[in-house]
Design a protein around this motif. Sequence first.
Motif, PDB file in Angstrom:
ATOM      1  N   ARG A 109       0.878  -0.928   0.011  1.00 21.00           N
ATOM      2  CA  ARG A 109       0.014   0.009   0.348  1.00 21.00           C
ATOM      3  C   ARG A 109       0.884   1.401  -0.222  1.00 21.00           C
ATOM      4  O   ARG A 109       2.018   1.586   0.545  1.00 21.00           O
ATOM      5  CB  ARG A 109      -1.008   0.324   1.694  1.00 21.00           C
ATOM      6  N   PRO A 110       0.017   2.968  -0.853  1.00 19.06           N
ATOM      7  CA  PRO A 110       1.013   3.574  -0.188  1.00 19.06           C
ATOM      8  C   PRO A 110       0.861   4.025   0.751  1.00 19.06           C
ATOM      9  O   PRO A 110       0.791   3.473   2.176  1.00 19.06           O
ATOM     10  CB  PRO A 110       0.051   4.919  -0.884  1.00 19.06           C
ATOM     11  N   ARG A 111       2.310   4.733   1.520  1.00 13.87           N
ATOM     12  CA  ARG A 111       2.493   5.151   2.527  1.00 13.87           C
ATOM     13  C   ARG A 111       1.791   5.930   3.363  1.00 13.87           C
ATOM     14  O   ARG A 111       2.090   5.519   4.897  1.00 13.87           O
ATOM     15  CB  ARG A 111       4.026   5.353   2.799  1.00 13.87           C
ATOM     16  N   ARG A 112       1.192   6.057   2.889  1.00 13.18           N
ATOM     17  CA  ARG A 112       0.719   8.069   3.420  1.00 13.18           C
ATOM     18  C   ARG A 112      -1.018   7.237   3.089  1.00 13.18           C
ATOM     19  O   ARG A 112      -1.713   8.379   4.338  1.00 13.18           O
ATOM     20  CB  ARG A 112       1.068   8.787   3.068  1.00 13.18           C
ATOM     21  N   ASP A 113      -1.519   6.869   2.792  1.00 16.77           N
ATOM     22  CA  ASP A 113      -2.679   6.948   2.009  1.00 16.77           C
ATOM     23  C   ASP A 113      -2.968   5.016   2.598  1.00 16.77           C
ATOM     24  O   ASP A 113      -2.548   3.682   2.577  1.00 16.77           O
ATOM     25  CB  ASP A 113      -2.997   6.748   0.530  1.00 16.77           C
ATOM     26  N   PHE A 114      -4.854   4.700   3.074  1.00 13.00           N
ATOM     27  CA  PHE A 114      -5.119   3.760   2.270  1.00 13.00           C
ATOM     28  C   PHE A 114      -4.829   2.372   3.866  1.00 13.00           C
ATOM     29  O   PHE A 114      -4.226   1.803   3.725  1.00 13.00           O
ATOM     30  CB  PHE A 114      -5.126   2.770   1.234  1.00 13.00           C
ATOM     31  N   LEU A 115      -4.417   3.411   5.050  1.00 11.53           N
ATOM     32  CA  LEU A 115      -4.382   2.156   5.748  1.00 11.53           C
ATOM     33  C   LEU A 115      -5.212   2.176   7.311  1.00 11.53           C
ATOM     34  O   LEU A 115      -5.584   2.926   8.212  1.00 11.53           O
ATOM     35  CB  LEU A 115      -3.256   3.239   6.733  1.00 11.53           C
ATOM     36  N   PRO A 116      -5.135   0.779   7.218  1.00 15.14           N
ATOM     37  CA  PRO A 116      -6.475   0.168   7.766  1.00 15.14           C
ATOM     38  C   PRO A 116      -5.937   0.051   9.348  1.00 15.14           C
ATOM     39  O   PRO A 116      -4.958   0.397   9.933  1.00 15.14           O
ATOM     40  CB  PRO A 116      -6.257  -1.609   8.086  1.00 15.14           C
ATOM     41  N   ALA A 117      -6.988   0.409  10.505  1.00 14.63           N
ATOM     42  CA  ALA A 117      -6.767   1.029  11.688  1.00 14.63           C
ATOM     43  C   ALA A 117      -6.798  -0.401  12.370  1.00 14.63           C
ATOM     44  O   ALA A 117      -8.021  -1.590  12.216  1.00 14.63           O
ATOM     45  CB  ALA A 117      -8.122   1.757  12.517  1.00 14.63           C
ATOM     46  N   VAL A 118      -5.567  -1.153  13.187  1.00 18.67           N
ATOM     47  CA  VAL A 118      -5.786  -1.883  13.613  1.00 18.67           C
ATOM     48  C   VAL A 118      -6.665  -2.213  15.062  1.00 18.67           C
ATOM     49  O   VAL A 118      -6.079  -1.464  15.713  1.00 18.67           O
ATOM     50  CB  VAL A 118      -4.122  -2.780  14.267  1.00 18.67           C
ATOM     51  N   VAL A 119      -7.489  -3.289  14.387  1.00 19.73           N
ATOM     52  CA  VAL A 119      -8.998  -2.811  16.070  1.00 19.73           C
ATOM     53  C   VAL A 119      -8.016  -4.584  17.039  1.00 19.73           C
ATOM     54  O   VAL A 119      -8.396  -4.052  18.106  1.00 19.73           O
ATOM     55  CB  VAL A 119      -9.938  -3.527  15.771  1.00 19.73           C
ATOM     56  N   ALA A 120      -7.147  -5.585  16.408  1.00 20.01           N
ATOM     57  CA  ALA A 120      -6.866  -6.305  17.500  1.00 20.01           C
ATOM     58  C   ALA A 120      -5.501  -7.113  16.674  1.00 20.01           C
ATOM     59  O   ALA A 120      -5.555  -6.889  15.144  1.00 20.01           O
ATOM     60  CB  ALA A 120      -8.052  -7.484  17.993  1.00 20.01           C
ATOM     61  N   GLY A 121      -4.647  -7.568  17.410  1.00 21.51           N
ATOM     62  CA  GLY A 121      -3.803  -8.477  17.274  1.00 21.51           C
ATOM     63  C   GLY A 121      -2.802  -7.070  16.069  1.00 21.51           C
ATOM     64  O   GLY A 121      -2.364  -5.921  16.030  1.00 21.51           O
ATOM     65  N   ARG A 122      -2.782  -7.329  14.394  1.00 23.04           N
ATOM     66  CA  ARG A 122      -1.535  -6.844  13.995  1.00 23.04           C
ATOM     67  C   ARG A 122      -1.875  -6.828  12.199  1.00 23.04           C
ATOM     68  O   ARG A 122      -2.856  -8.052  12.151  1.00 23.04           O
ATOM     69  CB  ARG A 122      -0.076  -7.501  13.595  1.00 23.04           C
ATOM     70  N   MET A 123      -1.649  -6.142  11.546  1.00 23.50           N
ATOM     71  CA  MET A 123      -1.416  -6.374   9.953  1.00 23.50           C
ATOM     72  C   MET A 123      -0.814  -7.515   9.397  1.00 23.50           C
ATOM     73  O   MET A 123       0.342  -8.281   9.670  1.00 23.50           O
ATOM     74  CB  MET A 123      -1.520  -5.251   9.251  1.00 23.50           C
ATOM     75  N   PRO A 124      -1.282  -7.937   8.123  1.00 23.57           N
ATOM     76  CA  PRO A 124      -0.577  -9.320   7.728  1.00 23.57           C
ATOM     77  C   PRO A 124       1.567  -8.971   7.395  1.00 23.57           C
ATOM     78  O   PRO A 124       1.017  -7.685   7.154  1.00 23.57           O
ATOM     79  CB  PRO A 124      -0.984  -9.846   6.541  1.00 23.57           C
ATOM     80  N   ARG A 125       1.667  -9.325   7.534  1.00 21.06           N
ATOM     81  CA  ARG A 125       3.289  -8.923   7.617  1.00 21.06           C
ATOM     82  C   ARG A 125       3.355  -9.069   5.680  1.00 21.06           C
ATOM     83  O   ARG A 125       3.150 -10.299   5.024  1.00 21.06           O
ATOM     84  CB  ARG A 125       4.852  -9.739   8.099  1.00 21.06           C
ATOM     85  N   ASP A 126       3.965  -8.595   5.093  1.00 19.58           N
ATOM     86  CA  ASP A 126       4.557  -8.434   3.447  1.00 19.58           C
ATOM     87  C   ASP A 126       4.590  -9.848   3.288  1.00 19.58           C
ATOM     88  O   ASP A 126       4.411 -10.311   1.769  1.00 19.58           O
ATOM     89  CB  ASP A 126       4.895  -7.166   3.471  1.00 19.58           C
ATOM     90  N   PRO A 127       5.283 -10.653   3.524  1.00 20.37           N
ATOM     91  CA  PRO A 127       6.180 -11.707   3.199  1.00 20.37           C
ATOM     92  C   PRO A 127       5.624 -12.945   3.150  1.00 20.37           C
ATOM     93  O   PRO A 127       5.885 -13.804   2.798  1.00 20.37           O
ATOM     94  CB  PRO A 127       7.312 -11.680   4.038  1.00 20.37           C
TER      95      PRO A 127
END
Length: 394
Positions: A109-127
């Motif tokens: 994702r772009p570094r400054r846009d479309f940034l999901p807010a984490v409610v629990a846990g974490r976001m997927p790691r890219d690899p």
Amino acid sequence: AGDRDVGDARSDRLRRQWATLVALGVLAGLTGAAATGAAAVARRTSTAYARMVAVTRPPDAVVALFPPATTARVAHLPGVVAVWPVRGVVGRVVGSPVRYFTVASGPSRPRRDFLPAVVAGRMPRDPSVRDVALDADFATGSGYRVGDTITMQLLTQHDFESFGPGFGRPHGPVVSLHAVGIFRLPGVPAQQLPILASPAFFARYRSSGGADGVEVRLRAGVAGAARFERQLVAAFPTRGPPSAPFQPFMLFSRADEIRAVGSATAVAVRALVALAAVASVVGLVALLQAASRYAGAGGADDRTLGALGATRSQRVVAAAWPAFAVGGTLGGALAALGAVAAGLIEPIGSASSFEPHSGFAPNVAVVVLGATATAALCGLCAAIGSWYVLARRP
């Protein structure tokens, strides 16, 4: 009467009526706590969506595309300032013949846009091919939680395009996905982005059955959605018979979400403001009555000051100052405590879904203003009550 005489009268009243002053402070504090607490929750509720937007910088529109439409053409339309291309592939949950979910993924994702807010846990790691995050509404409806494993068999593109006549069982690969987090992103319908995977998943499975999409930020914001839709119609005109399985695009504008959230939030805020108003009025009436009784109980001090030649204003100050010093301080502290405790309360109604910082979040401005106003109100009520009692006293 001199200032020393008035000061002596204040001290005598404070010494003899301290219990009454404490009760006055408690009454003022309970009134202030109810009013400032409701105000704090109202403010948190009314600002939740705007604060979530500021944190996540969500898309103003989401476009689902079907051949021959392409994400590249969307990115080059006038007024588009940022895009994130997404591929949504469909799979059937293994062991369930009727549960089909979409797994969305794309490049980083772009570094400054479309940034999901984490409610629990974490976001997927890219690899990681297995890591996925679940949309909060999807997680609630499906029953999946952080730590669950979702095993799916993906559709092929032929399967996907044969949903109408049917295709039997899926013919794509079986994937085992590990839910590592739950997220929320305004403007993106849960059905469009229920399961969000990594760029590694996108690289491996983008050819599976599904459709492309693009999240879009517009220069004019959501106000530019209508113009953007006209541009899409011009760029991707409908071809073929009306019975064709898919039209070139589907547009989801965040404007619809803003209207829905704004309407529901307005109702919730009005209810909280009404609660604060009722608490304030009831508390103020009770406080004025209590202040009048307090002033009336100090008749001996008042007569002494009168005999010494004190003016009515001096006699009012002599009665009101202890109420402000003791009752106001105690009431202000209780009101501040109530406003701080209200920081534990999340936004109410649909706004609760858009709180970007869950948990304890006191509003310092409301705490300070509530405490100050309560202390001042306690002294003012004592002054009004004293003036009223003195006006009736011969």
